[in-house]
Design a protein around this motif. Structure first.
Motif, PDB file in Angstrom:
ATOM      1  N   THR A 184     -86.172 -15.310 -28.087  1.00 31.99           N
ATOM      2  CA  THR A 184     -85.132 -16.345 -27.989  1.00 31.99           C
ATOM      3  C   THR A 184     -85.788 -17.589 -27.436  1.00 31.99           C
ATOM      4  O   THR A 184     -86.533 -17.508 -26.457  1.00 31.99           O
ATOM      5  CB  THR A 184     -83.973 -15.899 -27.078  1.00 31.99           C
ATOM      6  N   ALA A 185     -85.539 -18.704 -28.076  1.00 32.97           N
ATOM      7  CA  ALA A 185     -86.121 -19.962 -27.589  1.00 32.97           C
ATOM      8  C   ALA A 185     -85.009 -20.909 -27.174  1.00 32.97           C
ATOM      9  O   ALA A 185     -84.065 -21.148 -27.938  1.00 32.97           O
ATOM     10  CB  ALA A 185     -86.968 -20.603 -28.678  1.00 32.97           C
ATOM     11  N   LEU A 186     -85.114 -21.415 -25.961  1.00 30.67           N
ATOM     12  CA  LEU A 186     -84.210 -22.471 -25.503  1.00 30.67           C
ATOM     13  C   LEU A 186     -84.976 -23.777 -25.662  1.00 30.67           C
ATOM     14  O   LEU A 186     -85.951 -24.026 -24.958  1.00 30.67           O
ATOM     15  CB  LEU A 186     -83.835 -22.253 -24.032  1.00 30.67           C
ATOM     16  N   LEU A 187     -84.538 -24.564 -26.638  1.00 29.87           N
ATOM     17  CA  LEU A 187     -85.248 -25.817 -26.930  1.00 29.87           C
ATOM     18  C   LEU A 187     -84.451 -26.972 -26.367  1.00 29.87           C
ATOM     19  O   LEU A 187     -83.297 -27.198 -26.751  1.00 29.87           O
ATOM     20  CB  LEU A 187     -85.418 -25.971 -28.446  1.00 29.87           C
ATOM     21  N   ILE A 188     -85.065 -27.665 -25.425  1.00 26.36           N
ATOM     22  CA  ILE A 188     -84.349 -28.736 -24.730  1.00 26.36           C
ATOM     23  C   ILE A 188     -85.188 -30.010 -24.743  1.00 26.36           C
ATOM     24  O   ILE A 188     -86.244 -30.071 -24.133  1.00 26.36           O
ATOM     25  CB  ILE A 188     -83.980 -28.300 -23.279  1.00 26.36           C
ATOM     26  N   SER A 189     -84.680 -31.000 -25.489  1.00 28.70           N
ATOM     27  CA  SER A 189     -85.450 -32.249 -25.577  1.00 28.70           C
ATOM     28  C   SER A 189     -84.501 -33.423 -25.581  1.00 28.70           C
ATOM     29  O   SER A 189     -83.303 -33.284 -25.335  1.00 28.70           O
ATOM     30  CB  SER A 189     -86.308 -32.232 -26.841  1.00 28.70           C
ATOM     31  N   VAL A 317     -75.851 -24.113 -16.398  1.00 30.44           N
ATOM     32  CA  VAL A 317     -75.321 -23.901 -17.747  1.00 30.44           C
ATOM     33  C   VAL A 317     -76.426 -23.369 -18.671  1.00 30.44           C
ATOM     34  O   VAL A 317     -76.215 -22.400 -19.414  1.00 30.44           O
ATOM     35  CB  VAL A 317     -74.724 -25.214 -18.319  1.00 30.44           C
ATOM     36  N   LEU A 318     -77.583 -23.989 -18.621  1.00 25.34           N
ATOM     37  CA  LEU A 318     -78.687 -23.549 -19.494  1.00 25.34           C
ATOM     38  C   LEU A 318     -79.041 -22.087 -19.212  1.00 25.34           C
ATOM     39  O   LEU A 318     -79.220 -21.280 -20.124  1.00 25.34           O
ATOM     40  CB  LEU A 318     -79.937 -24.423 -19.282  1.00 25.34           C
ATOM     41  N   LEU A 319     -79.125 -21.759 -17.936  1.00 27.21           N
ATOM     42  CA  LEU A 319     -79.516 -20.400 -17.544  1.00 27.21           C
ATOM     43  C   LEU A 319     -78.476 -19.383 -17.997  1.00 27.21           C
ATOM     44  O   LEU A 319     -78.799 -18.360 -18.602  1.00 27.21           O
ATOM     45  CB  LEU A 319     -79.685 -20.348 -16.024  1.00 27.21           C
ATOM     46  N   ASN A 320     -77.221 -19.712 -17.719  1.00 31.88           N
ATOM     47  CA  ASN A 320     -76.149 -18.786 -18.029  1.00 31.88           C
ATOM     48  C   ASN A 320     -76.061 -18.464 -19.523  1.00 31.88           C
ATOM     49  O   ASN A 320     -75.993 -17.313 -19.931  1.00 31.88           O
ATOM     50  CB  ASN A 320     -74.856 -19.430 -17.530  1.00 31.88           C
ATOM     51  N   LYS A 321     -76.086 -19.506 -20.320  1.00 28.54           N
ATOM     52  CA  LYS A 321     -75.975 -19.326 -21.776  1.00 28.54           C
ATOM     53  C   LYS A 321     -77.193 -18.583 -22.315  1.00 28.54           C
ATOM     54  O   LYS A 321     -77.080 -17.706 -23.164  1.00 28.54           O
ATOM     55  CB  LYS A 321     -75.899 -20.693 -22.472  1.00 28.54           C
ATOM     56  N   THR A 322     -78.350 -18.988 -21.836  1.00 23.84           N
ATOM     57  CA  THR A 322     -79.583 -18.395 -22.356  1.00 23.84           C
ATOM     58  C   THR A 322     -79.652 -16.913 -22.012  1.00 23.84           C
ATOM     59  O   THR A 322     -79.970 -16.087 -22.874  1.00 23.84           O
ATOM     60  CB  THR A 322     -80.813 -19.130 -21.777  1.00 23.84           C
ATOM     61  N   MET A 323     -79.298 -16.561 -20.782  1.00 24.49           N
ATOM     62  CA  MET A 323     -79.407 -15.160 -20.409  1.00 24.49           C
ATOM     63  C   MET A 323     -78.356 -14.316 -21.129  1.00 24.49           C
ATOM     64  O   MET A 323     -78.604 -13.152 -21.435  1.00 24.49           O
ATOM     65  CB  MET A 323     -79.319 -14.987 -18.883  1.00 24.49           C
ATOM     66  N   ARG A 324     -77.227 -14.923 -21.432  1.00 21.82           N
ATOM     67  CA  ARG A 324     -76.231 -14.203 -22.229  1.00 21.82           C
ATOM     68  C   ARG A 324     -76.810 -13.895 -23.614  1.00 21.82           C
ATOM     69  O   ARG A 324     -76.693 -12.780 -24.121  1.00 21.82           O
ATOM     70  CB  ARG A 324     -74.958 -15.049 -22.361  1.00 21.82           C
ATOM     71  N   ALA A 325     -77.476 -14.884 -24.206  1.00 17.98           N
ATOM     72  CA  ALA A 325     -78.091 -14.680 -25.527  1.00 17.98           C
ATOM     73  C   ALA A 325     -79.210 -13.637 -25.437  1.00 17.98           C
ATOM     74  O   ALA A 325     -79.352 -12.784 -26.316  1.00 17.98           O
ATOM     75  CB  ALA A 325     -78.647 -15.996 -26.065  1.00 17.98           C
ATOM     76  N   VAL A 326     -79.974 -13.682 -24.372  1.00 13.86           N
ATOM     77  CA  VAL A 326     -81.088 -12.734 -24.188  1.00 13.86           C
ATOM     78  C   VAL A 326     -80.550 -11.304 -24.158  1.00 13.86           C
ATOM     79  O   VAL A 326     -81.059 -10.408 -24.832  1.00 13.86           O
ATOM     80  CB  VAL A 326     -81.868 -13.067 -22.888  1.00 13.86           C
ATOM     81  N   ILE A 327     -79.479 -11.114 -23.402  1.00 14.06           N
ATOM     82  CA  ILE A 327     -78.902  -9.763 -23.280  1.00 14.06           C
ATOM     83  C   ILE A 327     -78.303  -9.324 -24.617  1.00 14.06           C
ATOM     84  O   ILE A 327     -78.600  -8.249 -25.127  1.00 14.06           O
ATOM     85  CB  ILE A 327     -77.817  -9.737 -22.173  1.00 14.06           C
ATOM     86  N   ASP A 328     -77.501 -10.205 -25.211  1.00 17.80           N
ATOM     87  CA  ASP A 328     -76.800  -9.838 -26.448  1.00 17.80           C
ATOM     88  C   ASP A 328     -77.747  -9.523 -27.598  1.00 17.80           C
ATOM     89  O   ASP A 328     -77.414  -8.740 -28.479  1.00 17.80           O
ATOM     90  CB  ASP A 328     -75.866 -10.982 -26.892  1.00 17.80           C
ATOM     91  N   ASN A 330     -80.910  -8.485 -27.258  1.00 20.68           N
ATOM     92  CA  ASN A 330     -81.974  -7.590 -26.819  1.00 20.68           C
ATOM     93  C   ASN A 330     -83.349  -8.262 -26.893  1.00 20.68           C
ATOM     94  O   ASN A 330     -84.338  -7.674 -27.338  1.00 20.68           O
ATOM     95  CB  ASN A 330     -81.926  -6.313 -27.675  1.00 20.68           C
ATOM     96  N   THR A 331     -83.348  -9.484 -26.468  1.00 21.33           N
ATOM     97  CA  THR A 331     -84.569 -10.294 -26.527  1.00 21.33           C
ATOM     98  C   THR A 331     -85.664  -9.753 -25.621  1.00 21.33           C
ATOM     99  O   THR A 331     -85.404  -9.334 -24.497  1.00 21.33           O
ATOM    100  CB  THR A 331     -84.195 -11.751 -26.136  1.00 21.33           C
ATOM    101  N   LYS A 332     -86.890  -9.763 -26.156  1.00 22.55           N
ATOM    102  CA  LYS A 332     -88.041  -9.292 -25.365  1.00 22.55           C
ATOM    103  C   LYS A 332     -88.865 -10.457 -24.825  1.00 22.55           C
ATOM    104  O   LYS A 332     -89.578 -10.324 -23.851  1.00 22.55           O
ATOM    105  CB  LYS A 332     -88.954  -8.424 -26.254  1.00 22.55           C
ATOM    106  N   THR A 333     -88.767 -11.573 -25.547  1.00 27.19           N
ATOM    107  CA  THR A 333     -89.568 -12.734 -25.156  1.00 27.19           C
ATOM    108  C   THR A 333     -88.683 -13.964 -25.115  1.00 27.19           C
ATOM    109  O   THR A 333     -88.002 -14.272 -26.093  1.00 27.19           O
ATOM    110  CB  THR A 333     -90.702 -12.954 -26.187  1.00 27.19           C
ATOM    111  N   LEU A 334     -88.702 -14.634 -23.973  1.00 27.58           N
ATOM    112  CA  LEU A 334     -87.912 -15.855 -23.835  1.00 27.58           C
ATOM    113  C   LEU A 334     -88.860 -17.045 -23.750  1.00 27.58           C
ATOM    114  O   LEU A 334     -89.835 -17.025 -23.003  1.00 27.58           O
ATOM    115  CB  LEU A 334     -87.034 -15.776 -22.570  1.00 27.58           C
ATOM    116  N   VAL A 335     -88.549 -18.052 -24.550  1.00 25.73           N
ATOM    117  CA  VAL A 335     -89.386 -19.249 -24.605  1.00 25.73           C
ATOM    118  C   VAL A 335     -88.563 -20.459 -24.177  1.00 25.73           C
ATOM    119  O   VAL A 335     -87.425 -20.606 -24.601  1.00 25.73           O
ATOM    120  CB  VAL A 335     -89.863 -19.458 -26.068  1.00 25.73           C
ATOM    121  N   LEU A 336     -89.131 -21.276 -23.332  1.00 30.12           N
ATOM    122  CA  LEU A 336     -88.523 -22.586 -23.065  1.00 30.12           C
ATOM    123  C   LEU A 336     -89.416 -23.633 -23.706  1.00 30.12           C
ATOM    124  O   LEU A 336     -90.633 -23.554 -23.572  1.00 30.12           O
ATOM    125  CB  LEU A 336     -88.449 -22.893 -21.563  1.00 30.12           C
TER     126      LEU A 336
END
Ligand code: KG4
Ligand code: ZN
Length: 412
Positions: A184-189, A317-328, A330-336
């Motif tokens: 899962t990648a959280l892309l913030i620019s 907000v970024l953390l909450n949404k991202t971790m929800r996506a990670v759990i849902d 079953n993400t193994k790798t998180l990228v910012l």
């Protein structure tokens, strides 16, 4: 082993990088042979943001000298007189006809250097400022014609994701290996706020995005309200960090609130409890504007507090949404990735939460120099596609300011 020359002109950085890369999707390594980046920030600052016509003109002016410098650094520049066939010359002249300055420099350059040992030219085709992108795209096409080297058109956001996965191995060398899927990648620019899911390598699904402002844009606008220069992200971050170091007492907030009969110094956390992975930052920005407008004599301490509260709200907000996506998922790798991932506080919070609560998830955050726009990330994306023989057909390469990395999630 392949050598990739990459060109990035999507916004206000003109960048050319050359990497030598080897391996495949399970394990790759690359060395940065040349990397030259010219930021236009100082030129755009008086406008309080990036001014597209100016960006385009500067890219056109600087691409040739930057490419020359990158090739020189990579020791791939050999001075020699070369004559290009008249048909090729005419095709290039036509490509660059709207950029007389670039065209003249281009022919001077091509006529005095040997064709360098480059296997592919990678160029950002989008998303970004379209006039700025076109300069890079036409320049890449012209080089491709002059030197007979294939092109890979790269999506800028893909560059942000892939470069985040690179581990520094010293001596300008990086490795990308053992990356567990899904990612899962959280892309913030400055232009984007997206959650992208990569279930298989180089395949992207957009699972969430901002409905209004991008997070970097919100940072920049809030900074402006507080009288800070562009780009505002690093400025807000600096103030917020000071506020945390100085432990600005809660009473400051309380007294601000009573003095101004304004109890809203606690900023909203937009869409925090919404089940979807979408974001919204315009309400947060407006809440800051409201406070600033109601408090024309806002003090330096209050500004610091507000910067901290804004950064906290964004991070939550970024953390909450991202971790929800990670759990849902079953993400193994998180990228910012993206310019805002250079933010110290956001980096720290994500690192802490992953370490404390999600030890089975690997977190990748690019070093600051790879987090903000650069051409190394474009070279890397170019390498993976060239490895799959995914070159872009010359006639179909277009700059697309709104290019999307992924298809919208159909479950939405
Ligand atoms: O990815 P990027 O370099 O360019 C775009 O593609 O937009 O991101 C630029 C954005 C700007 O909005 C800038 O204010 C923000 O990234 N930024 C930061 C920080 N450094 C850059 N935002 C918050 N904290 C930072 N340290
Ligand atoms: Zn970017």
């Amino acid at each position: 082993m392949s050598t990739i020359l990459a060109i990035e002109t999507s916004c206000d950085e003109t960048a050319v990088a050359i990497i030598e890369a080897s391996g495949d999707e399970s394990s790759a390594r690359f060395t940065i042979l040349g990397n030259v980046l010219l930021s236009q920030i100082e030129l755009h600052r008086p406008f309080g943001g990036v001014f597209p016509t100016l960006a385009k003109r500067e890219h056109a002016k600087n691409l040739v000298p930057i490419t020359r410098a990158a090739l020189e650094e990579a020791e791939l520049l050999l001075e020699d007189t070369q004559t290009i066939a008249s048909g090729t010359h005419d095709a290039i002249a036509e490509l660059l006809e709207r950029e007389p300055n670039l065209s003249e420099q281009f022919f001077d350059f091509i006529n005095e250097v040997e064709t360098p040992k480059i296997d592919a030219i990678a160029v950002t085709a989008g998303p970004g400022l379209e006039p700025a992108l076109w300069v890079g795209v036409n320049f890449a096409k012209a080089l491709s014609l002059a030197w007979n080297i294939p092109i890979v058109a790269v999506n800028h956001m893909e560059g942000h994701i892939l470069s985040a996965l690179a581990t520094d191995a010293g001596d300008n060398m990086f490795t990308i290996k053992d990356v567990a899927l899904p990612i899962t990648a959280l892309l913030i620019s400055g232009g984007h706020t997206e959650l992208v899911l990569m279930r298989s390598w180089l395949s992207y699904e957009l699972i969430g995005q901002t409905r209004d402002d991008a997070v970097g844009e919100a940072f920049d606008k809030v900074a402006r309200m507080l009288g800070l220069p562009y780009p505002g992200g690093p400025e807000i971050s600096r103030l917020a960090e000071n506020a945390r170091l100085e432990k600005i007492p809660v009473e400051t907030t309380a007294s601000i609130a009573t003095q101004n009969q304004f109890p809203q110094w606690k900023l909203p956390r937009p869409m925090l409890h919404d089940k979807k992975y979408d974001f919204s930052f315009s309400g947060l920005k407006t809440a800051v504007r409201y406070i600033v407008d109601k408090n024309p004599t806002i003090s330096a301490t209050q500004k610091k507090y507000l910067a901290m509260e804004f950064e906290d709200a964004v991070t939550e907000v970024l953390l909450n949404k991202t971790m929800r996506a990670v759990i849902d998922t079953n993400t193994k790798t998180l990228v910012l990735g993206g310019g805002v991932s250079a933010n110290t506080h956001i980096r720290q919070i994500f690192k802490r939460v992953i370490a404390d609560k999600y030890s089975d998830v690997s977190l990748y955050i690019p070093r600051s120099s790879l987090a903000t726009d650069n051409a190394i990330m474009i070279a890397l994306a170019g390498f993976y596609h060239a490895n799959r023989d995914q070159y872009t057909d010359f006639s179909t390469i277009v700059a697309n300011g709104n290019a999307s990395l992924a298809t919208q999630n159909i479950d939405e």
